[in-house]
Design a protein around this motif. Structure first.
Motif, PDB file in Angstrom:
ATOM      1  N   ALA A 141       0.836  -1.203   0.000  1.00  0.00           N
ATOM      2  CA  ALA A 141       0.000   0.000   0.000  1.00  0.00           C
ATOM      3  C   ALA A 141       0.874   1.258   0.000  1.00  0.00           C
ATOM      4  O   ALA A 141       0.597   2.227  -0.718  1.00  0.00           O
ATOM      5  CB  ALA A 141      -0.931  -0.004   1.212  1.00  0.00           C
ATOM      6  N   SER A 144       2.471   1.686  -3.352  1.00  0.00           N
ATOM      7  CA  SER A 144       1.447   2.157  -4.290  1.00  0.00           C
ATOM      8  C   SER A 144       1.323   3.678  -4.237  1.00  0.00           C
ATOM      9  O   SER A 144       1.240   4.352  -5.275  1.00  0.00           O
ATOM     10  CB  SER A 144       0.104   1.502  -3.967  1.00  0.00           C
ATOM     11  OG  SER A 144      -0.918   2.031  -4.770  1.00  0.00           O
ATOM     12  N   ILE A 367      -2.663  -2.570  -4.357  1.00  0.00           N
ATOM     13  CA  ILE A 367      -3.337  -2.308  -3.083  1.00  0.00           C
ATOM     14  C   ILE A 367      -4.355  -3.430  -2.854  1.00  0.00           C
ATOM     15  O   ILE A 367      -5.320  -3.561  -3.610  1.00  0.00           O
ATOM     16  CB  ILE A 367      -4.055  -0.951  -3.086  1.00  0.00           C
ATOM     17  CG1 ILE A 367      -3.057   0.189  -3.309  1.00  0.00           C
ATOM     18  CG2 ILE A 367      -4.781  -0.736  -1.759  1.00  0.00           C
ATOM     19  CD1 ILE A 367      -3.699   1.557  -3.370  1.00  0.00           C
ATOM     20  N   VAL A 369      -7.142  -4.373  -1.294  1.00  0.00           N
ATOM     21  CA  VAL A 369      -8.249  -3.822  -0.518  1.00  0.00           C
ATOM     22  C   VAL A 369      -9.017  -4.920   0.226  1.00  0.00           C
ATOM     23  O   VAL A 369      -9.327  -4.789   1.422  1.00  0.00           O
ATOM     24  CB  VAL A 369      -9.205  -3.032  -1.437  1.00  0.00           C
ATOM     25  CG1 VAL A 369     -10.401  -2.520  -0.642  1.00  0.00           C
ATOM     26  CG2 VAL A 369      -8.468  -1.873  -2.091  1.00  0.00           C
ATOM     27  N   ILE A 372      -7.103  -6.119   3.181  1.00  0.00           N
ATOM     28  CA  ILE A 372      -7.082  -5.102   4.243  1.00  0.00           C
ATOM     29  C   ILE A 372      -8.396  -5.130   5.019  1.00  0.00           C
ATOM     30  O   ILE A 372      -8.404  -5.100   6.258  1.00  0.00           O
ATOM     31  CB  ILE A 372      -6.845  -3.700   3.645  1.00  0.00           C
ATOM     32  CG1 ILE A 372      -5.421  -3.608   3.083  1.00  0.00           C
ATOM     33  CG2 ILE A 372      -7.061  -2.613   4.703  1.00  0.00           C
ATOM     34  CD1 ILE A 372      -5.140  -2.326   2.306  1.00  0.00           C
ATOM     35  N   ALA A 390       2.473   1.004   6.167  1.00  0.00           N
ATOM     36  CA  ALA A 390       2.190   1.922   5.056  1.00  0.00           C
ATOM     37  C   ALA A 390       2.653   3.338   5.408  1.00  0.00           C
ATOM     38  O   ALA A 390       3.244   4.039   4.572  1.00  0.00           O
ATOM     39  CB  ALA A 390       0.703   1.914   4.724  1.00  0.00           C
TER      40      ALA A 390
END
Length: 557
Positions: A141, A144, A367, A369, A372, A390
């Motif tokens: 992340a 990114s 990422i 998502v 996460i 991050a």
């Protein structure tokens, strides 16, 4: 039918070519080249290098991995995960684009390659586990965000700001109104093309389609006159042997950066080869693939490029389009070589914004998502680990953030180990099974018997807490028999062994009989022999089960 050979496991070189399929590999190689050409150009620009340097890295990675690697599908080359890290590190040592910058990159590639080769030769595949999943998710992340911030100026048609990442975000936000609409349309158009292509099928070379369309639009509409910057002349040079001319102290400056890059390459190589195994019925040979990735980085350095890495998306393309061996990667490398030799004029009018659009897609794709969200719902403390990693990558200089991310992962592992505390066991009523005590499970205890265990390796990290907990058990109600249920103690180090000796002697002095049950780990058994723990614990007090120990030493039927 793919060609196979009974000698494929004995091949010291080009092992991954032992099961080739000429039609399948050539078709997969063509698709791989269509994906790799725009991606390698974009990744080279991300690192501050000319586009052809990305092609050199791809050819070196493909050849090096085919030479020493074992996985039949893995694609190795320039990679957007590691490029921002080493670019940030090199920029602190030399001006981006300068000969010194190039020399440092070559030296770094050689160092990373040698570390990878050493990791494979000494079978250090376990290093790939240095980054826990939450730390790796946070790491990606953060990377990114760096990619997005570095590419937005090119997509917006703005001058790239300098300074820390957060400052650059603030500057870009304040200059949005000055964006060039033509570059913005090109960048977002390429991003949309790649996104839609990926949604339809990963086999569609959306990046190449977007790149070609953007280039034709730039030429046809004369967009260079509207402020759209292009790649410009790409020298049709071929790789040639390159050795960096650096003083010894300059090599020393690269050691920490090389270590960080090597760990990330190991993690990603291991993840890729496990996700796309050559033989689903056999475990992935991670150590062999470390050799392949290491050879790729060494060759990349000798070709005048930078460190290379395994690519999960490109590897998936090879596997999904009928590739059977590393012949697919070599075919793609041959196509790139032909482009360098005869077709660099085709790249002259490629808009920088198109390459930025490709990298924006890469940044958004890495990422994770869903992961996460899952971690947030299931383990909030590990979600905080994602956020912390991050934040380190984003706020600090990226190579420092990456190093601290690795340290954070190690500290998390150490913290998890030190949390292991003593567990007391109870007998399941009506059975011979002894189970960890639980407030919601009815269990029974036997007068004068205490059964304890540690559900973790016993090491210097948790051994003092173990001794303290045993002391509490002995002090609460001194038992006649203390049984140590050792099924969870898979390892015992020197410090822990000395503490075990102390515990055994303390029990003897208090008149408490000690027994050992379910010492199943071979390493733990060897530790008992090596550290002479049987001098304090009679061998006849070692049993295969808690029930056997209790029946024989507590005289319980």
């Amino acid at each position: 039918m793919p060609h196979d050979s009974h000698a494929k496991h004995a091949w010291p070189l080009f092992r991954s070519l032992a099961s080739y399929s000429l039609p399948g590999d050539l078709m997969a190689g063509l698709t791989l080249a269509a994906i790799a050409i725009p991606e390698q150009m974009a990744t080279a620009r991300l690192g501050g290098f000319a586009p052809q340097i990305g092609f050199f890295a791809f050819m070196a990675g493909s050849l090096g991995f085919a030479l020493l690697g074992g996985n039949r599908f893995l694609s190795c080359g320039a990679d957007s995960t590691i490029t921002p890290i080493f670019a940030g590190g090199l920029a602190a040592l030399a001006a981006v684009g300068s000969p010194q910058y190039q020399g440092y990159a070559v030296a770094l590639a050689l160092m990373v390659g040698m570390m990878m080769l050493a990791g494979g030769a000494f079978r250090l595949g376990g290093i790939a586990n240095l980054l826990s999943v939450p730390v790796m998710v946070g790491f990606l992340a953060g990377i990114s965000v760096h990619i997005i911030v570095s590419q937005l100026p090119g997509v917006l048609g703005l001058k790239s700001p300098s300074g820390p990442t957060l400052d650059r975000i603030g500057v870009l936000a304040g200059e949005l109104s000055r964006s060039n609409p033509f570059t913005l349309c090109i960048g977002l158009g390429v991003l949309a093309t790649v996104f839609v292509s990926e949604k339809i099928s990963a086999k569609i070379p959306g990046a190449l389609i977007g790149l070609v369309a953007a280039t034709l639009a730039t030429i046809g509409l004369g967009l260079e006159g509207e402020g759209v910057s292009v790649v410009g002349s790409v020298p049709g040079t071929l790789p040639r042997l390159t050795l960096p001319e650096l003083a010894p102290e300059h090599w020393v400056h690269l050691v920490s950066l090389a270590f960080v890059i090597t760990v990330v390459v190991m993690v990603q190589t291991a993840a890729t080869t496990r996700s796309f195994p050559s033989d689903p019925d056999k475990p992935a040979d991670v150590d062999r693939d470390f050799l392949g990735a290491g050879a790729g980085s060494v060759l990349s350095g000798l070709f005048g490029a930078f460190p290379v890495n395994a690519s999960p998306p490109r590897t998936g393309i090879v596997a999904e389009t009928g590739g059977q061996s590393q012949l697919a990667g070599l075919a793609a490398a041959a196509i790139v070589l032909a482009l360098l030799a005869f077709g660099t004029g085709l790249l002259q009018h490629v808009p920088d914004a198109a390459l930025g659009g490709i990298l924006l897609f890469v940044a958004l794709r890495i990422i994770r998502v869903k992961q996460i969200v899952t971690i947030y719902r299931q383990s909030f403390s590990e979600f905080l680990l994602i956020a912390a990693t991050a934040a380190l990558i984003i706020v600090l200089p990226i190579q420092q953030g990456a190093f601290l991310g690795i340290m954070l992962s190690l500290l998390h592992g150490i913290w998890s180990t030190t949390r292991a505390r003593l567990v007391e066991f109870e007998r399941v009523p009506g059975t011979t099974i002894w189970w960890p005590a639980h407030p919601h499970i009815a269990g029974e205890r036997i007068e004068g018997v205490a059964v304890i265990g540690l559900q973790a390796p016993l090491s210097f990290l948790n051994a003092p807490g173990f001794r303290s907990d045993v002391t509490k058990v002995l002090g609460a109600a001194t038992p006649q028999l203390l049984v140590l249920e050792a099924s969870g103690m898979v390892e015992i180090d020197f410090t822990a062994a000395q503490i075990l000796l102390d515990v055994f002697k303390a029990c003897s002095e208090q008149g408490v009989t000690v027994a050992l049950a379910r010492l199943e780990s071979v390493r733990a058994q060897n530790a008992f022999e090596r550290f002479r723990l049987f001098d304090a614990l009679p061998r006849e007090h070692v049993f295969h089960s808690v029930d056997e120990a209790v029946r024989k030493l507590a005289k319980v039927q």
